[in-house]
Design an enzyme around this catalytic site. Structure first.
Site, short mmCIF file in Angstrom:
data_model
loop_
_atom_site.label_atom_id
_atom_site.label_comp_id
_atom_site.label_asym_id
_atom_site.label_seq_id
_atom_site.Cartn_x
_atom_site.Cartn_y
_atom_site.Cartn_z
N GLU A 1 -41.45 -47.20 -76.66
CA GLU A 1 -42.63 -47.82 -76.05
C GLU A 1 -42.22 -49.03 -75.19
O GLU A 1 -42.80 -49.26 -74.13
CB GLU A 1 -43.64 -48.24 -77.12
N TYR B 1 -50.75 -53.39 -76.42
CA TYR B 1 -50.56 -51.95 -76.32
C TYR B 1 -49.47 -51.47 -77.28
O TYR B 1 -49.67 -50.51 -78.04
CB TYR B 1 -50.19 -51.55 -74.87
N ASP C 1 -53.02 -48.17 -72.41
CA ASP C 1 -52.16 -48.54 -71.28
C ASP C 1 -52.80 -48.00 -70.00
O ASP C 1 -53.95 -47.56 -70.00
CB ASP C 1 -50.73 -48.00 -71.48
#
Ligand code: SF4
Length: 367
Positions: free
Chosen positions: A46, A129, A147
């Site tokens: 991520e 996020y 996102d």
């Protein structure tokens, strides 16, 4: 705050999950169905995927895992080797935060990522996020990971007229309402996949979308006009000079940028200040070393997130044994690929030296 247009049929998360079960992307960091995801891998992917494409991230992710297979291995690694493994991915503050986060997980949490969105948010470099994505995917917490992809899907689904970034809190609330009690991690990944493969920025494939019926923007034929965005001003062009020095023993003069700020901790040939009114004809006054400087034709252009940069390149050859100025060093030309050189600086070196090892960044020089 503007409210979204009412939708005749409410989107059903189970329709999306059924689609995901058939069409999920196979990604190196993604656990197999019904296997619990490893938080370290989810977190690493991520962070790498922020503002970078899946295709660009894959080789970096695999190399990173190879070099730092666990959060402990990453925490113990010297920062130069972390920066070097990251070089080329851009946004270097993320690499510094990544390393700081690994250390915090080891020092404060015994090497185990905390399992809640709220606790994850307290770690360095983990924003809203990433905290939600890791909490949902690795810990099955009912968290909404929002996102750019998700914003696009939701703004179309609900026809959110308010422009981004103002619409962020509304879109988050709309997403939260959809996250199911069961499989919140799969839901997060399903929306990501939908945004990446079906609900694309241009020409979304609505006919294949599991939410085609309830999608408000599709019903109006306006899908490509969402999300609405506020016009942003692009940064002002900055100019400067870069100095490439080749010593007779085939070494190149480099320095390391300060740890904070743009390209912090990365390597570079010395450069002047970068500013809008830099005068290239006076560049030799900024040279790091006495030499017979040759100003190379053309310039090297690079676009950073907040501004474009145009560098004039000056080149000089110096004798063997020439000492490096303070806080600079000589690096063998053949070892340049081991340096944490950002893309902009690879372009400078390619412009001056022709090809360099690991110099994939093409010089965008214009004569
Ligand atoms: S129907 Fe089209 S615009 Fe709406 S969510 Fe699906 S792909 Fe996106």
């Amino acid at each position: 705050m503007l409210t979204p247009a009412p939708s005749a049929t409410k989107p059903d998360p189970q329709d999306l999950l059924a689609w995901y079960d058939r069409h999920r992307r196979e990604l190196p960091w993604r656990a197999l169905p019904s296997v619990i995801a490893d938080p370290y891998r989810v977190w690493l992917s991520e962070i790498m995927l922020q503002q970078t494409t899946v295709a660009a991230v894959k080789p970096y992710y695999l190399n990173f895992l190879d070099r730092f297979p666990t959060v402990e291995a990453l925490a113990e690694a010297p920062s130069e080797s972390v920066m070097q493994a990251w070089a080329g991915l851009g946004y270097y503050s993320r690499a510094r935060n990544l390393h700081a986060c690994a250390k915090a997980v080891v020092d404060k949490h015994g090497g185990r990522f905390p399992g809640t969105e709220a606790e994850l948010l307290k770690l360095p470099g983990i924003g809203a996020y990433t905290a939600a994505a890791v909490a949902a995917i690795a810990f099955n917490e009912k968290a909404a990971a929002v996102d750019g992809n998700v914003e696009r899907v939701m703004s179309r689904l609900f026809m959110v007229e308010e422009p981004l970034p103002k619409a962020k809190s509304l879109i988050r609330a709309l997403t939260e309402e959809l996250v199911p009690d069961d499989r919140p991690g799969d839901f997060a990944q399903a929306v990501m996949d939908l945004g990446a493969t079906i609900c694309t920025p241009k020409r979304p494939a609505c006919a294949l979308c599991p939410w085609m019926v309830p999608c408000k923007a599709r019903a109006e034929g306006l899908q490509e006009t969402f999300p609405k965005k506020q016009k942003k001003e692009s940064g002002q062009l900055r100019k400067g000079a870069a100095f490439v020095v080749l010593r007779a023993d085939d070494t190149i003069l480099l320095r390391t940028r300060p740890p904070q700020g743009l390209l912090g901790g990365m390597a570079e040939p010395p450069t002047s200040e970068w500013m809008p009114d830099y005068e290239p004809s006076r560049a030799v006054l900024d040279a790091p070393i006495e030499a017979r400087w040759q100003r190379l034709p053309g310039t090297v252009k690079h676009v950073f997130t907040h501004f474009p940069l145009e560098l004039t390149v000056l080149f000089a050859k110096v004798a063997k044994g020439t000492p490096a100025p303070d806080e600079m060093r000589w690096t063998p030309r053949l070892s340049l690929h081991e340096e944490a050189l950002p893309g902009a600086m690879k372009k400078v070196l390619v412009h001056a030296l022709g090809d360099i090892p690991g110099g994939k960044a093409k010089a965008s020089a214009k004569a």
